[in-house]
Design a protein around this motif. Structure first.
Motif, PDB file in Angstrom:
ATOM      1  N   ILE A 274       0.878  -1.175   0.000  1.00  0.00           N
ATOM      2  CA  ILE A 274       0.000   0.000   0.000  1.00  0.00           C
ATOM      3  C   ILE A 274       0.914   1.222   0.000  1.00  0.00           C
ATOM      4  O   ILE A 274       1.873   1.286   0.769  1.00  0.00           O
ATOM      5  CB  ILE A 274      -0.977   0.002   1.202  1.00  0.00           C
ATOM      6  N   VAL A 275       0.631   2.152  -0.908  1.00  0.00           N
ATOM      7  CA  VAL A 275       1.425   3.376  -1.029  1.00  0.00           C
ATOM      8  C   VAL A 275       0.462   4.551  -1.004  1.00  0.00           C
ATOM      9  O   VAL A 275      -0.579   4.520  -1.674  1.00  0.00           O
ATOM     10  CB  VAL A 275       2.238   3.398  -2.351  1.00  0.00           C
ATOM     11  N   ARG A 276       0.814   5.579  -0.249  1.00  0.00           N
ATOM     12  CA  ARG A 276       0.050   6.826  -0.224  1.00  0.00           C
ATOM     13  C   ARG A 276       1.019   7.959  -0.515  1.00  0.00           C
ATOM     14  O   ARG A 276       2.021   8.116   0.182  1.00  0.00           O
ATOM     15  CB  ARG A 276      -0.609   7.021   1.130  1.00  0.00           C
ATOM     16  N   ILE A 277       0.689   8.744  -1.543  1.00  0.00           N
ATOM     17  CA  ILE A 277       1.540   9.860  -1.943  1.00  0.00           C
ATOM     18  C   ILE A 277       0.715  11.128  -1.820  1.00  0.00           C
ATOM     19  O   ILE A 277      -0.253  11.323  -2.572  1.00  0.00           O
ATOM     20  CB  ILE A 277       2.056   9.669  -3.387  1.00  0.00           C
TER      21      ILE A 277
ATOM     22  N   THR B 219      -4.663  12.729  -2.531  1.00  0.00           N
ATOM     23  CA  THR B 219      -3.676  11.680  -2.282  1.00  0.00           C
ATOM     24  C   THR B 219      -3.738  10.687  -3.428  1.00  0.00           C
ATOM     25  O   THR B 219      -4.819  10.320  -3.882  1.00  0.00           O
ATOM     26  CB  THR B 219      -3.967  10.952  -0.953  1.00  0.00           C
ATOM     27  N   PHE B 220      -2.566  10.252  -3.904  1.00  0.00           N
ATOM     28  CA  PHE B 220      -2.499   9.194  -4.904  1.00  0.00           C
ATOM     29  C   PHE B 220      -2.296   7.890  -4.136  1.00  0.00           C
ATOM     30  O   PHE B 220      -1.374   7.774  -3.329  1.00  0.00           O
ATOM     31  CB  PHE B 220      -1.329   9.424  -5.871  1.00  0.00           C
ATOM     32  N   HIS B 221      -3.178   6.935  -4.377  1.00  0.00           N
ATOM     33  CA  HIS B 221      -3.142   5.649  -3.674  1.00  0.00           C
ATOM     34  C   HIS B 221      -2.741   4.539  -4.630  1.00  0.00           C
ATOM     35  O   HIS B 221      -3.202   4.513  -5.768  1.00  0.00           O
ATOM     36  CB  HIS B 221      -4.527   5.304  -3.114  1.00  0.00           C
ATOM     37  N   ILE B 222      -1.920   3.642  -4.131  1.00  0.00           N
ATOM     38  CA  ILE B 222      -1.564   2.439  -4.867  1.00  0.00           C
ATOM     39  C   ILE B 222      -1.724   1.267  -3.905  1.00  0.00           C
ATOM     40  O   ILE B 222      -1.237   1.312  -2.775  1.00  0.00           O
ATOM     41  CB  ILE B 222      -0.097   2.473  -5.351  1.00  0.00           C
TER      42      ILE B 222
END
Length: 105
Positions: A40-43, A76-79
């Motif tokens: 999980i990535v939050r930018i 926020t960009f979520h991956i």
């Protein structure tokens, strides 16, 4: 080396470019793991050139542990992705952030 092998270098440069003495105290990039398993990535996009851009939720599933999902919400960009798809997920962010020169380094 393939273009995707440099995505971490690109993300480090993007992050450094956002750091202005203030941004990094409240915003940033976070990386964690999921129990699926996966990543999980939050930018954070707040106070960046990308803050008003949207990326509609998209999911690509090739198998139980081979999948990637990406979207924006609340600046926020979520991956979220499978255990072997982190580079692919970060490459999606890089491509989106670099579109039309907005966010490009």
């Amino acid at each position: 080396m393939s273009e995707s092998e440099h995505v971490l270098d690109w993300l480090q440069s993007w992050y450094a470019a956002q750091c202005d003495g203030d941004w990094e105290h409240e915003w940033g990039v976070s990386l964690g793991t999921l129990d699926n398993p996966g990543w999980i990535v939050r930018i954070d996009l707040e106070e960046t050139a990308l803050k008003d851009r949207e990326y509609p939720r998209q999911r690509l599933t090739r198998g139980e542990h081979d999948w990637v999902m990406a979207w924006t919400s609340e600046r926020t960009f979520h991956i979220a992705c499978g255990p072997g798809n982190l580079t692919e997920g970060l490459s999606i962010f890089r491509s989106w952030a670099s579109e039309g020169g907005s966010g490009a380094l």
